[in-house]
Design a protein around this motif. Sequence first.
Motif, PDB file in Angstrom:
ATOM      1  N   LEU A 159       0.832  -1.207   0.000  1.00 41.52           N
ATOM      2  CA  LEU A 159       0.000   0.000   0.000  1.00 41.52           C
ATOM      3  C   LEU A 159       0.863   1.253   0.000  1.00 41.52           C
ATOM      4  O   LEU A 159       0.573   2.214  -0.724  1.00 41.52           O
ATOM      5  N   THR A 160       1.907   1.236   0.792  1.00 36.32           N
ATOM      6  CA  THR A 160       2.821   2.376   0.835  1.00 36.32           C
ATOM      7  C   THR A 160       3.457   2.591  -0.534  1.00 36.32           C
ATOM      8  O   THR A 160       3.559   3.712  -1.022  1.00 36.32           O
ATOM      9  N   GLN A 161       3.866   1.507  -1.164  1.00 29.14           N
ATOM     10  CA  GLN A 161       4.494   1.596  -2.481  1.00 29.14           C
ATOM     11  C   GLN A 161       3.515   2.120  -3.527  1.00 29.14           C
ATOM     12  O   GLN A 161       3.864   2.963  -4.345  1.00 29.14           O
ATOM     13  N   VAL A 162       2.275   1.653  -3.498  1.00 32.33           N
ATOM     14  CA  VAL A 162       1.265   2.128  -4.450  1.00 32.33           C
ATOM     15  C   VAL A 162       1.013   3.613  -4.231  1.00 32.33           C
ATOM     16  O   VAL A 162       0.945   4.389  -5.187  1.00 32.33           O
TER      17      VAL A 162
ATOM     18  N   GLY B 188       1.154   8.918  -6.152  1.00 32.75           N
ATOM     19  CA  GLY B 188       0.877  10.225  -5.575  1.00 32.75           C
ATOM     20  C   GLY B 188      -0.536  10.289  -5.021  1.00 32.75           C
ATOM     21  O   GLY B 188      -1.084  11.360  -4.819  1.00 32.75           O
ATOM     22  N   GLY B 189      -1.156   9.132  -4.809  1.00 32.50           N
ATOM     23  CA  GLY B 189      -2.512   9.081  -4.276  1.00 32.50           C
ATOM     24  C   GLY B 189      -3.598   9.307  -5.312  1.00 32.50           C
ATOM     25  O   GLY B 189      -4.783   9.364  -4.970  1.00 32.50           O
ATOM     26  N   ASN B 190      -3.231   9.405  -6.581  1.00 36.10           N
ATOM     27  CA  ASN B 190      -4.223   9.617  -7.634  1.00 36.10           C
ATOM     28  C   ASN B 190      -5.129   8.390  -7.705  1.00 36.10           C
ATOM     29  O   ASN B 190      -4.653   7.280  -7.981  1.00 36.10           O
TER      30      ASN B 190
ATOM     31  N   ILE C 195      -3.401  -1.357  -8.831  1.00 36.63           N
ATOM     32  CA  ILE C 195      -3.784  -2.495  -7.992  1.00 36.63           C
ATOM     33  C   ILE C 195      -4.472  -3.582  -8.798  1.00 36.63           C
ATOM     34  O   ILE C 195      -4.607  -4.702  -8.321  1.00 36.63           O
ATOM     35  N   ALA C 196      -4.846  -3.251 -10.032  1.00 35.90           N
ATOM     36  CA  ALA C 196      -5.419  -4.278 -10.905  1.00 35.90           C
ATOM     37  C   ALA C 196      -4.354  -5.293 -11.320  1.00 35.90           C
ATOM     38  O   ALA C 196      -4.668  -6.378 -11.791  1.00 35.90           O
ATOM     39  N   GLU C 197      -3.071  -4.922 -11.153  1.00 39.36           N
ATOM     40  CA  GLU C 197      -1.960  -5.802 -11.522  1.00 39.36           C
ATOM     41  C   GLU C 197      -1.009  -5.973 -10.336  1.00 39.36           C
ATOM     42  O   GLU C 197       0.155  -5.597 -10.398  1.00 39.36           O
TER      43      GLU C 197
ATOM     44  N   HIS D  44       4.667  14.255 -11.529  1.00 36.45           N
ATOM     45  CA  HIS D  44       3.917  13.210 -10.832  1.00 36.45           C
ATOM     46  C   HIS D  44       4.790  11.959 -10.830  1.00 36.45           C
ATOM     47  O   HIS D  44       5.537  11.722 -11.780  1.00 36.45           O
ATOM     48  N   PRO D  45       4.713  11.137  -9.784  1.00 37.37           N
ATOM     49  CA  PRO D  45       5.516   9.903  -9.778  1.00 37.37           C
ATOM     50  C   PRO D  45       5.268   9.018 -10.993  1.00 37.37           C
ATOM     51  O   PRO D  45       6.174   8.332 -11.464  1.00 37.37           O
ATOM     52  N   LEU D  46       4.058   9.042 -11.528  1.00 38.27           N
ATOM     53  CA  LEU D  46       3.772   8.212 -12.701  1.00 38.27           C
ATOM     54  C   LEU D  46       4.412   8.769 -13.971  1.00 38.27           C
ATOM     55  O   LEU D  46       4.672   8.020 -14.905  1.00 38.27           O
ATOM     56  N   ALA D  47       4.689  10.068 -13.996  1.00 36.84           N
ATOM     57  CA  ALA D  47       5.427  10.629 -15.138  1.00 36.84           C
ATOM     58  C   ALA D  47       6.836  10.042 -15.145  1.00 36.84           C
ATOM     59  O   ALA D  47       7.339   9.614 -16.186  1.00 36.84           O
ATOM     60  N   ARG D  48       7.456  10.006 -13.980  1.00 37.59           N
ATOM     61  CA  ARG D  48       8.794   9.403 -13.858  1.00 37.59           C
ATOM     62  C   ARG D  48       8.753   7.939 -14.271  1.00 37.59           C
ATOM     63  O   ARG D  48       9.577   7.469 -15.061  1.00 37.59           O
TER      64      ARG D  48
END
Length: 190
Positions: free
Chosen positions: A5-8, A13-15, A23-25, A110-114
């Motif tokens: 959960l912490t890693q997700v 970024g909580g988006n 979490i689907a994967e 955003h972390p997902l951009a990275r």
Amino acid sequence: PAAALTQVHRATGGNPLAVIALIAEPDRLREVTPGVPVPVPARIAAWFARRAAGLDPDTHRVLLVAAAGDGDLAVMARACAALGLDVGGLAAAERAGLVTIRSGRVEFAHPLARASVYAAADPGDRRTVHRALATSVPEGDVDRRAWHLAHAAFGPDDTAAAALETAGDRAASRGAHAVARLEGRDLGEV
């Protein structure tokens, strides 16, 4: 598990939409090494790829250096120079809204951009960038050097293994047994 959960949360970024996509994967999250961007679902990666579409190839490589690194602009500049790149290419990425540069740090929007930049790169390019980063971190930063050497390795690599062992020993000596285990120690040795 709490660690997942912490890693997700850190990765998204909580988006909420990104959380749902990741979490689907859940099996993909188990494959992630701490400090390395998490695998990004294709739809999210495509969204960030569209934002970066107008950037030239060298700027994409500079972004990869930023994604593989930890945000330290001085280390990135040395790695980029070693790769024949101009770290100034980040200005175009900043104008595209992908990164922000301030106080000697590069932060992704955003972390997902990275994670998207890292995931979209060719594995060989990622290894090359990690090799350049390994030689660019400050001399006393053996832990970061070890991680980059490990990510640069293709198959068995005595230099990376020795660096990871040293980093694991240092972690174990300071009581950071979880880190020591990640770095190859604590497999019956600690």
